[in-house]
Motif scaffolding. Sequence first.
Motif, PDB file in Angstrom:
ATOM      1  N   LYS A 156      -3.299  -2.487   4.834  1.00 24.24           N
ATOM      2  CA  LYS A 156      -3.296  -3.228   3.319  1.00 24.24           C
ATOM      3  C   LYS A 156      -4.213  -2.407   2.669  1.00 24.24           C
ATOM      4  CE  LYS A 156      -4.586  -7.313   4.701  1.00 24.24           C
ATOM      5  NZ  LYS A 156      -4.814  -8.741   4.956  1.00 24.24           N
ATOM      6  N   ASN A 157      -4.306  -2.082   1.260  1.00 28.45           N
ATOM      7  CA  ASN A 157      -4.962  -1.553   0.269  1.00 28.45           C
ATOM      8  C   ASN A 157      -6.321  -2.729   0.416  1.00 28.45           C
ATOM      9  OD1 ASN A 157      -3.861   0.941  -0.383  1.00 28.45           O
ATOM     10  ND2 ASN A 157      -3.037   0.049  -2.200  1.00 28.45           N
TER      11      ASN A 157
ATOM     12  N   TYR B  10      -3.532  -6.615  -4.297  1.00 30.88           N
ATOM     13  CA  TYR B  10      -3.173  -5.814  -3.480  1.00 30.88           C
ATOM     14  C   TYR B  10      -2.691  -4.491  -3.771  1.00 30.88           C
ATOM     15  CZ  TYR B  10      -5.109  -8.625   0.393  1.00 30.88           C
ATOM     16  OH  TYR B  10      -5.981  -9.238   1.319  1.00 30.88           O
TER      17      TYR B  10
ATOM     18  N   SER C 171       0.769  -1.156  -0.036  1.00 32.01           N
ATOM     19  CA  SER C 171      -0.019  -0.102  -0.008  1.00 32.01           C
ATOM     20  C   SER C 171       0.821   1.182   0.068  1.00 32.01           C
ATOM     21  CB  SER C 171      -0.949   0.032   1.088  1.00 32.01           C
ATOM     22  OG  SER C 171      -0.256   0.233   2.450  1.00 32.01           O
TER      23      SER C 171
END
Length: 335
Positions: free
Chosen positions: A172-173, A62, A30
């Motif tokens: 995290k995205n 991700y 991210s």
Amino acid sequence: MANLSDYKNIWVFIESEHGKVKNVGYELLSVARKLADEKKCGLIAVVLGKNVEKAAKDAICYGADSAILVDSDEYEEFSTDAYAAALTELVEKYKPEAFMIGATHNGRDVGPRVACRLQTGLTADCTDISIDEDTGVIVWTRPTFGGNLMANIMCPDHRPQMGTVRPGVFKKNPYDESRTGEIIKEEIHFAKDKIRTRLIDRVEEIAGGVALDEAEIIVSGGRGVGSAENFAIIEELAKVLGGVVGCSRAVVDAGWMPQVHQVGQSGKTVAPKLYFAIGISGAIQHLAGISASDTVIAINKDPDAPIFSVADYGIVGNLNEIVPELTKAFAARKN
Ligand code: FAD
């Protein structure tokens, strides 16, 4: 000195063990995504292990643009020799500009070794990563002098610029299934008889199933709890909330709880949805470990305790009265 213009793209190492990926790799994607967009360069996940092709696909979902996959028997168990050799070979072949690695036990082992072989620098245990506007060089930020100062470290003359980052520092995205990217498969083998360490046995950490870095709810107690016996009230609250027990270093130093429960600069960095700080003053070294928590609730008898300056909700009062009441109230809502 390296020809710097040969080095392009940002890499993130996706660490796994027995095919199970450690979250920190996805967390790093991210921040790396943001930096790659700023620098207008590619973001590449490096996946090393056995049966980890799914991890390469997940890394793209991700945020990575593509992934380099090395999937082979000799990477099923972590070994410094094999992992360092493979990562060094990949860097020499593809020449990334920056390489981020999770500051796990294995990441802290292999990262500096790769950096040393490549004769570049590595900043360990970073808490933030950005780009220097004037030079485009990566700025690795990490605590120093016992957490009282933040140092910005740059590696202007060597490539790749490397750093390790603790689990839980970045979020995290969201997983985006629609993302696609190339998975480049590399065959790199390392003779098993050249591996100088051998895994003889695997012992799972048992201390009450403490998984602080993955926990969604953490109930932490500090010196204010008063004794090892009184930690029962912290444990009861954690139990009723389905959370995990944490503590400050003062508690570990007093021998009330084992070190695996310690949160903070010299303990675990955590990122729960809900963090209770009970009888914890809020020393900078403790706060260093909880900054990624979504919501912090502090209970302290001292209205001027520094913990209240970072807490979303604060309760001023005696924890021996408040905590059992909270436990009772949450238990009643459950039933
Ligand atoms: P105290 O600072 O003693 O605070 C206790 C609090 O409890 C007080 O605010 C008090 O008002 C409150 N209290 C007391 N009785 C009650 C009651 N009955 N009801 C309600 N409130 C009550 N610390 C960490 O936690 N994690 C780390 O990883 C860490 N790493 C460190 C690394 C270095 C290099 C150094 C130098 C220090 C580190 N420390 C770490 C130690 C840190 O500086 C503090 O000493 C420690 O966090 C203090 O713990 P505490 O808040 O539990 O205790």
